[in-house]
Write a protein that holds these residues in place. Structure first.
Motif, short mmCIF file in Angstrom:
data_model
loop_
_atom_site.label_atom_id
_atom_site.label_comp_id
_atom_site.label_asym_id
_atom_site.label_seq_id
_atom_site.Cartn_x
_atom_site.Cartn_y
_atom_site.Cartn_z
N CYS A 23 83.02 -20.70 3.30
CA CYS A 23 84.39 -20.33 3.59
C CYS A 23 84.47 -19.04 4.42
O CYS A 23 85.23 -18.94 5.36
CB CYS A 23 85.12 -20.15 2.24
SG CYS A 23 86.89 -20.33 2.41
N VAL A 45 82.07 -17.73 6.39
CA VAL A 45 81.43 -17.82 7.70
C VAL A 45 82.18 -18.78 8.61
O VAL A 45 82.34 -18.52 9.81
CB VAL A 45 79.96 -18.29 7.51
CG1 VAL A 45 79.33 -18.59 8.84
CG2 VAL A 45 79.17 -17.24 6.79
N ALA A 46 82.67 -19.88 8.05
CA ALA A 46 83.12 -20.94 8.93
C ALA A 46 84.61 -20.91 9.23
O ALA A 46 85.03 -21.36 10.29
CB ALA A 46 82.73 -22.29 8.31
N ARG A 47 85.43 -20.44 8.32
CA ARG A 47 86.87 -20.60 8.54
C ARG A 47 87.38 -19.61 9.55
O ARG A 47 86.87 -18.49 9.68
CB ARG A 47 87.61 -20.38 7.20
CG ARG A 47 87.26 -21.38 6.12
CD ARG A 47 87.39 -22.82 6.61
NE ARG A 47 88.69 -23.15 7.02
CZ ARG A 47 89.44 -24.11 6.48
NH1 ARG A 47 88.93 -24.89 5.52
NH2 ARG A 47 90.66 -24.37 6.88
N ILE A 54 82.89 -10.39 12.27
CA ILE A 54 82.50 -10.21 10.89
C ILE A 54 81.82 -11.44 10.35
O ILE A 54 80.82 -11.37 9.64
CB ILE A 54 83.72 -9.85 10.05
CG1 ILE A 54 84.20 -8.47 10.47
CG2 ILE A 54 83.39 -9.87 8.56
CD1 ILE A 54 85.45 -8.05 9.79
N GLN A 55 82.34 -12.55 10.81
CA GLN A 55 81.80 -13.79 10.24
C GLN A 55 80.36 -13.99 10.69
O GLN A 55 79.53 -14.47 9.95
CB GLN A 55 82.67 -14.96 10.71
CG GLN A 55 84.00 -14.90 10.00
CD GLN A 55 84.95 -15.90 10.56
OE1 GLN A 55 85.11 -15.98 11.78
NE2 GLN A 55 85.61 -16.66 9.70
N GLN A 56 80.14 -13.57 11.95
CA GLN A 56 78.75 -13.66 12.42
C GLN A 56 77.85 -12.80 11.55
O GLN A 56 76.79 -13.24 11.11
CB GLN A 56 78.68 -13.18 13.86
CG GLN A 56 78.10 -14.21 14.79
CD GLN A 56 78.25 -13.78 16.24
OE1 GLN A 56 78.13 -12.63 16.54
NE2 GLN A 56 78.56 -14.76 17.08
N ALA A 91 78.31 -11.84 8.72
CA ALA A 91 78.18 -12.43 7.38
C ALA A 91 77.16 -13.55 7.41
O ALA A 91 76.27 -13.62 6.54
CB ALA A 91 79.53 -12.97 6.92
N SER A 92 77.24 -14.36 8.48
CA SER A 92 76.28 -15.46 8.53
C SER A 92 74.88 -14.93 8.67
O SER A 92 73.94 -15.44 8.09
CB SER A 92 76.61 -16.40 9.68
OG SER A 92 76.71 -15.68 10.88
N VAL A 151 73.82 -13.86 5.40
CA VAL A 151 73.48 -15.00 4.57
C VAL A 151 72.14 -15.56 4.97
O VAL A 151 71.26 -15.80 4.14
CB VAL A 151 74.57 -16.09 4.70
CG1 VAL A 151 74.13 -17.37 3.99
CG2 VAL A 151 75.85 -15.57 4.13
#
Lengths: 524, 100, 818
Positions: free
Chosen positions: B20, B22-24, C797-799, C801-802, C805
């Motif tokens: 959730c 990473v992808a959304r 941020i999502q990067q 975060a990935s 991870v």
């Protein structure tokens, strides 16, 4: 070379220093003056070049003892200490019969140089300041007896010259100034190397001491690594060539002469006058004072080579001058030719030859300076110097023509004028040299006399005779200031041609002494 | 039911939370992903506490995390609101003023 | 007579005054001349008059001394101890060989020469006051010609060769300025251009000779350490005597170089080229150059240095002189310019002098004597030519003259006498000197045969014949016939039959010319100062021979005046000449050869003179076709007079041999008159004979010679050859060397500069690329890493975060699997 036993007393004890450094006081005053007070600047320059002239004249006729070859008016004290046990660098000055006439000539030409500069419109106070600094440098070289001091003055002289040519010169002034500067600097580097080597070997910078050591045969480079030998050449040989080349550049001797035409052509008239009149003499003087007597063996070994260079300069300079179309370039090359006699006369190692060489230096100083002033007069009016661009000026400027005639005939060594005496002494002295090979050289160099006459007369024809160029039909004749500049020089040319003993009597003891030193070396 | 079942639920919840985050392309979903991860952690705390004696420390941590999560959610939502005001978007990649 | 005794104290001052008076005049003139009344000409002319008086007085003293004293020699600086220590006053004492002293040497040769220079110079000055009137640079001209004289006077008085050389060169300078006098005056474009290059040519050509002289001087100095003439003579003969009569080689070479000075100054082949062009100067200057100063200096030098010239040198001297005499005479035949004829005749006569001196002995005296006689008649000829040119309004082409006899009678008289003198007519001075020269050549050849001498024996008589020919050609073209110039008003010209009222014509034409009644260029007689100078010089040229030298009998005891001054034993006292005849020539041989040579020389010179004159009359003489009995009679009268004079007068003269000079002169004049009268009575039938023959026109003869004539008329193309070789080569050399200097020598310097600069470039590159590169490389590496790392820093941020991870997973995987 011995020192005079009694040093001068009282007011006179520092006369030589006063002569040398008075222009520097003038320079300081000029630098303090406001920028737009040019009239005052000129007056100050005139005064501070005039006083040394007066003092030098007094020294020449009033104080100098012309019966001795000793150095006179010696001032000597320590200047820079080099530590215990080491000979310090000294402030060591004095004059003898070789340097005194040149000192006097320097003060005269610098004095003339000031009014001659009035025609330079953009001459600022820096110009006059540099001119005065130049005088300090030149006079310093002529009186220095310590090699370090000699070198310092040698470099001092270089700097103002660079700026004087580079700022107030002609269209290619930067090129000429750089060329002059680098060329001379290359020479002085060689000199520095030789001086340092001599110092390491002998432990002294004092020129008279070095000469005495050389006479005693102790100046052989023994205290240097490998005994000073390098590439199979002896220490003295190296020193000789290093010193000779550094002075030869100044003379200038073929093939080191190419800075001269450029510097002369680009320099403003008064600077050309000083350049030709005195700076070239520094080379010849340097050889007589600080090269040949220090390494007399090497000098004797290579005397013939020097004479060959001298003869090449004479003939070559004359021929190249014949091929010039620029008035000033022609005069510049005539200097190369005339200074060749100096080398030839010195190399001959006879009393007449050496005397002639010393005399030729002085006489060339007056005659070539006059010639450059002459060129300057016409350049100021026409703003070009193309010999083919004039014609018939004698109708328009008869007085100028008359003065030029005197100057030209003095330059081509007409008997009755100063140049003849020195050239005749040089040639006769060289002809009677101990080395019979010199005779061929003398016969060849006589060719230079004819060619010199040819190019001067041809120039005279092109500039002064023929039909008057209409463009120049409104030229005013030479004015009072210009006559004031030229008259003393032309007067000297004539007077010294009739009464050469006014120089020769002064020079003779020192020259005889020098010849003796060098001859002993050649025998022993 | 053994401990493994709790941990499996927790792991699934954690995985969902991570995806959730990473992808959304919506900050709200990202926040929700964070909540899920926190809750996955809480489950682990409580489960380990339950199977590991009488100590209360695991439960205490869980309560602490819940409180923090609430505070964090409040702050984060505030930020999201401001981001929305500024960028008129709540995509995480659009708020890039400080990039480069 | 007391005042004719030498008094060294006074004489020294007098002799010193000789050059000093005009020198002071020069200085005053050059500075203040233009402010003086008449531009100062009177000042210098008066000064020259005083100088002339002193020189003549001194010459009289010398002659009287020569007669009365057994001491033949007079060296003032030695006698009085007054010499000028020149190079050093205190540095070296006067006796040191390295010190040059300048003293006066006044011996017989000096006395003769000094008087000649003084006299000729004064009259040239006087002449110039008339001739140069109206010149723009009148005062400068006078100043220069005065200094010119000073130089010559000083040269004659110098007692050493270096001092002589000084004056020698100053003379060169003054000749340059004087020949170039018109180069500052563009009003006559032709002279303007001509003078400009002629003056330069004169200076440079003579300077070549001067340099030779300088080398010769040096060679002698190197061996003898002296420039003193007396010392040089003495040391040379001692050296040769020590050598057993053999001359060392260096002396021959040095002698040749010294002779080179003469070749330049006295215009001998091949350095003669300057002299014909020297007439670009004003005519009085030409008179000075051709008579008293420049060219005489060279011959004078030979006289001064004779004892140091080896026999080989003398042979070359003779050969050079003979060649010059002959070839210059041939050119003189073809010249049309009045002054050019005279110029070539000067060169030819100088050849006579030089050749004679080369023969030695009697020839030496004869050559020097010819120099003296020549000075008078040649100065008169040139001044007469000046008068003619003045009268013809600066026309110099003889083809545009003619018939001037009546318009310029005084000039005609003066020029006629001088022409007779130069042609070698007995009783005129030239005869005596030229006769002796030919005799000397004969003697030398028969006693010691050599190619050079034999050539001289042939060349000199031929040259003498040509001399007579072209001189009379000149006279005929100028004074006889009709005036061929453009005349605005036909005033009393072309009617030669009016010879009876000759006097009337004189007055008439003088009226016409001088009073200025005619604006057109009517030839007129010149004003008094000019004609007076002419007549005095003509008189001297006429009397010169008799006055100076009754007979040049070298072995006789009663020696004539010139011999009292100038003879080998007087000139070089105490010196045994080593370059005379060899020991095998005895006095008896000398005596017998002298007599036979004398006879032959007399016959031959009379023959060649009359042949030359007759030839000239035959071709150029007045044509009988201008009918009228009077013309025929008049022409024949002249011819008769000449013939009578040539053959009759010596008869009368020989009858009263041994009588006093004045009596001889008087007797000769009476005899001349009588014989002339008798011959005139026999005119008629001779006229008939000649009237019947047709005489060739000059043009036809010239055509007959074809190419040869063209070559001669172009002066054998020597100027062109010199121009194409020496001058062109010098210019080429100078152009090449200039190129060499600017391209090679300076190029090398610039190349070194460029190499240094490229050396600087290389090190700059190394510095920039390698040294600095290393530093920069570290930075760049860091930057690269940063750049790569930056790719991860997307700000997403999502990067992040990935990545976190992924990292976490990777760690977990590593933990689990590793």
């Amino acid at each position: 070379m011995e020192l005079q036993a009694s040093y001068p007393e009282g007011v006179l004890s520092n006369l030589l220093s006063w002569i040398v450094f008075l222009p520097m006081i003038g320079m300081a005053i000029i630098l303090c003056l406001p920028k737009d007070a040019m009239e005052t600047v000129k007056k100050v320059s005139l005064v501070f070049t005039g006083i040394p002239l007066v003092l030098a004249t007094y020294l020449y006729f009033g104080i100098f003892d012309k019966s001795t070859s000793a150095l006179q008016l010696v001032e000597r004290f320590d200047w820079i200490s080099l530590g215990a046990g080491e000979n310090p660098i000294q402030y060591f000055i004095g004059v003898d019969g070789i340097s005194l006439p040149l000192v006097w000539l320097t003060t005269l030409l610098l004095f003339i140089g000031v009014p001659a500069s009035y025609s330079i419109k953009n001459a600022s106070k820096a110009y006059y300041a540099l001119l005065l600094l130049l005088e300090v440098g030149i006079l310093g070289v002529f009186v220095s007896l310590d090699y370090f001091l000699f070198y310092v003055f040698w470099e001092i002289m270089l700097l103002p010259m660079y700026f004087l040519i580079g700022i107030w010169g002609g269209p290619r002034r930067e090129y000429a100034a750089i060329k002059f500067f680098l060329y001379t600097l290359a020479g002085s580097v060689l000199m520095l190397v030789a001086v340092v080597a001599l110092r390491i070997d002998s432990g002294t910078f004092s020129i008279p001491d070095l000469i005495s050591l050389a006479q005693a045969g102790e100046l052989t480079g023994a205290s240097l690594p490998y005994g000073g030998e390098l590439l199979g050449m002896k220490f003295t040989t190296w020193v000789f060539w290093f010193l000779f080349i550094s002075f030869a550049i100044k003379v200038p001797v073929f093939p080191f002469h190419t800075w001269l035409p450029d510097a002369h052509v680009q320099a403003p008239t008064p600077i050309s006058v000083i350049l030709a009149g005195i700076l070239l003499k520094l080379g010849g003087y340097g050889m007589l004072r600080a090269c040949f007597p220090i390494v007399p063996d090497a000098f004797n070994e290579f005397a013939y080579a020097l004479a060959v260079l001298g003869v090449i300069s004479i003939v070559y300079g004359a021929f190249v001058a014949l091929g010039q179309s620029d008035f000033k370039r022609m005069v510049a090359y005539s200097s190369v030719s005339h200074m060749g006699y100096v080398l030839l006369g010195m190399a001959a190692l006879t009393e007449w030859g050496m005397n002639g060489a010393a005399l030729q230096m002085f006489n060339h100083g007056t005659s070539s300076a006059a010639l450059f002033l002459i060129v300057g007069v016409i350049y100021d009016r026409a703003h070009h110097r193309d010999l083919n661009g004039f014609g018939g000026m004698s109708q328009q400027m008869p007085v100028y023509w008359g003065l030029t005639t005197i100057g030209f005939f003095a330059a081509l060594g007409l008997p009755g004028m100063a140049g003849f005496i020195s050239e005749a002494m040089t040639l006769v002295g060289a002809y009677s040299s101990a080395n019979p090979d010199f005779r061929v050289l003398v016969v060849i160099s006589v060719l230079g006399i004819v060619i010199t006459a040819a190019f001067l007369l041809w120039a005279m024809q092109r500039v002064f005779l023929g039909t008057l160029n209409e463009k120049y039909a409104s030229f005013p004749d030479i004015d009072k200031r210009e006559i004031f500049c030229q008259a003393p020089l032309l007067f000297l040319c004539i007077v010294l041609g009739i009464f050469p003993f006014y120089l020769l009597d002064w020079m003779e003891p020192s020259i005889a002494n020098l010849v003796e030193i060098l001859t002993i070396a050649s025998n022993g | 039911m053994g401990l493994g079942a709790y941990i499996a639920v927790s792991a699934v919840l954690f995985a969902i939370g991570v995806v959730c985050i990473v992808a959304r392309r919506n900050m709200i979903y990202v926040l929700m992903g964070i909540e899920m991860i926190l809750n996955a952690a809480n489950i682990n705390f409580v489960a380990f506490n339950r199977f590991n004696g009488d100590a209360m420390d695991g439960r205490m941590f869980a309560i602490f995390v819940i409180i923090l999560a609430a505070a964090e959610a409040a702050v984060a939502l505030g930020i999201v609101l401001n981001v929305y005001h500024l960028f008129e978007s709540i995509k995480p990649g659009d708020a890039d003023l400080m990039r480069d | 007579m007391d005042f004719l005794q030498f008094n060294p104290e006074v004489d020294f001052k007098l002799l010193l005054a000789v050059p000093l008076i005009p020198l002071v005049g020069y200085v005053v003139q050059i500075f203040f001349g233009r402010f003086l009344p008449r531009k100062g000409d009177w000042l210098l002319t008066a000064g020259m008059f005083a100088t002339m008086c002193i020189t003549v007085l001194m010459a009289a003293k010398a002659i009287s001394h020569g007669f009365s004293s057994s001491e033949p020699f007079f060296h003032l600086s030695k006698d009085v101890g007054m010499s000028f220590s020149w190079f050093y006053q205190e540095g070296k004492d006067a006796a040191d060989p390295l010190n040059m002293t300048a003293g006066l040497l006044y011996d017989g040769l000096g006395a003769a020469m000094l008087a000649v220079v003084g006299i000729v110079s004064f009259f040239v000055h006087l002449f110039s006051t008339g001739y140069m009137k109206g010149d723009k640079r009148y005062h400068i001209f006078f100043a220069n010609i005065s200094l010119f004289t000073v130089a010559m006077l000083g040269l004659v008085l110098s007692d050493n060769i270096l001092f002589l050389f000084v004056f020698w060169e100053i003379m060169g300078l003054m000749s340059y300025l004087l020949i170039g006098h018109f180069s500052h005056d563009p009003s006559t474009p032709f002279f303007h251009r001509w003078a400009t290059w002629a003056s330069k040519k004169a200076f440079l050509t003579t300077r070549v000779g001067d340099c030779c002289l300088l080398i010769g001087m040096m060679m002698f100095w190197q061996n003898f350490q002296t420039f003193q003439f007396t010392e040089l003579w003495r040391l040379t003969s001692e050296e040769v005597a020590r050598n057993g009569g053999e001359w060392p080689q260096w002396m021959t070479i040095a002698g040749l170089f010294i002779f080179g000075g003469t070749v330049g100054k006295s215009a001998q082949f091949p350095l003669h080229i300057w002299l014909p062009d020297a007439m670009a100067g004003p005519t009085p200057v030409s008179a000075m150059i051709h008579a008293a100063t420049m060219v005489a200096a060279g011959v004078f030098l030979l006289g001064r240095t004779f004892p140091i010239l080896s026999p080989d040198v003398l042979a070359i001297v003779t050969a050079t002189g003979a060649v010059t005499a002959l070839f210059a005479a041939t050119i003189g035949v073809t010249a049309f310019d009045l002054k050019a004829v005279l110029a070539w005749s000067t060169i030819s006569q100088l050849g006579f002098m030089v050749a004679a001196i080369g023969t030695g002995g009697i020839g030496l005296v004869a050559g020097l004597f010819h120099m003296v006689t020549h000075a008078f008649f040649k100065s008169c000829l040139f001044l007469s030519a000046g008068s003619v040119i003045h009268g013809c309004h600066h026309e110099q082409d003889m083809r545009k003259m003619g018939g001037l006899r009546k318009r310029m009678p005084l000039t005609f008289l003066a020029m006629g006498i001088s022409t007779l003198a130069i042609a070698g007519i007995p009783m005129f001075s030239g005869f005596y000197s030229k006769d002796k020269i030919i005799q000397a050549a004969f003697m030398k050849t028969s006693l010691e045969f050599s190619g050079a001498q034999a050539f001289a024996c042939f060349a000199l008589p031929v040259a003498a014949a040509l001399t007579a020919f072209y001189m009379f050609r000149m006279m005929f073209m100028t004074f006889a016939g009709e005036y061929r110039g453009d005349v605005a008003e036909g005033h009393g010209h072309g009617h030669d039959d009016h010879h009876d009222d000759h006097d009337h014509h004189i007055v008439h034409s003088e009226d016409g010319g001088i009073a200025g009644g005619h604006p057109g260029p009517v030839p007129h007689e010149s004003p008094l100062p000019m004609t007076l100078s002419l007549l005095v010089l003509a008189t001297l040229g006429f009397l010169g021979g008799k006055f100076w030298l009754a007979d040049l009998d070298i072995l006789a005891h009663s020696k004539p005046w010139f011999m009292k001054l100038v003879s080998p034993e007087k000139m070089y006292p105490g010196i045994e000449l080593m370059n005379g005849y060899g020991a095998q020539v005895t006095d008896a041989m000398l005596k017998s050869t002298y007599d036979s040579a004398h006879t032959w020389a007399m016959i031959i010179s009379l023959f060649v003179a009359s042949a030359g004159i007759f030839g000239a009359w035959w071709i150029y003489g007045p044509r009988l076709r201008t009918t009228g009995q009077a013309v025929v009679r008049w022409t024949w009268t002249i011819v008769c007079l000449v013939l009578a004079y040539l053959f009759g007068v010596p008869l009368v003269g020989s009858l009263i041999e041994g009588a006093d000079t004045l009596v001889v002169v008087a007797a000769w004049i009476i005899g001349l008159g009588l014989l002339g009268y008798v011959l005139m009575r026999t005119t008629k039938w001779i006229v008939g004979v000649f009237a019947g023959l047709s005489r060739p026109a000059p043009e036809n003869i010239a055509d007959g010679f074809g190419e040869l004539y063209v070559a001669v008329a172009n002066k054998y193309y020597i100027d062109e050859v010199v121009d194409a070789s020496v001058i062109r080569l010098s210019m080429l050399a100078s152009k090449f060397l200039r190129w060499f200097d600017e391209t090679i020598v300076d190029g090398l310097v610039l190349l070194i500069g460029r190499i240094n600069r490229s050396g600087g470039g290389v090190s700059a590159w190394f510095d920039q690329k390698v040294v600095d590169g290393a530093v920069n490389g570290v930075g760049a590496l860091t930057q690269t890493f940063g750049f790569i790392a930056r790719l991860f820093q997307t700000g997403r941020i999502q990067q992040y975060a990935s990545f976190a991870v992924a990292g976490g997973l990777a760690v977990a995987a590593w933990l689990l699997l590793g």
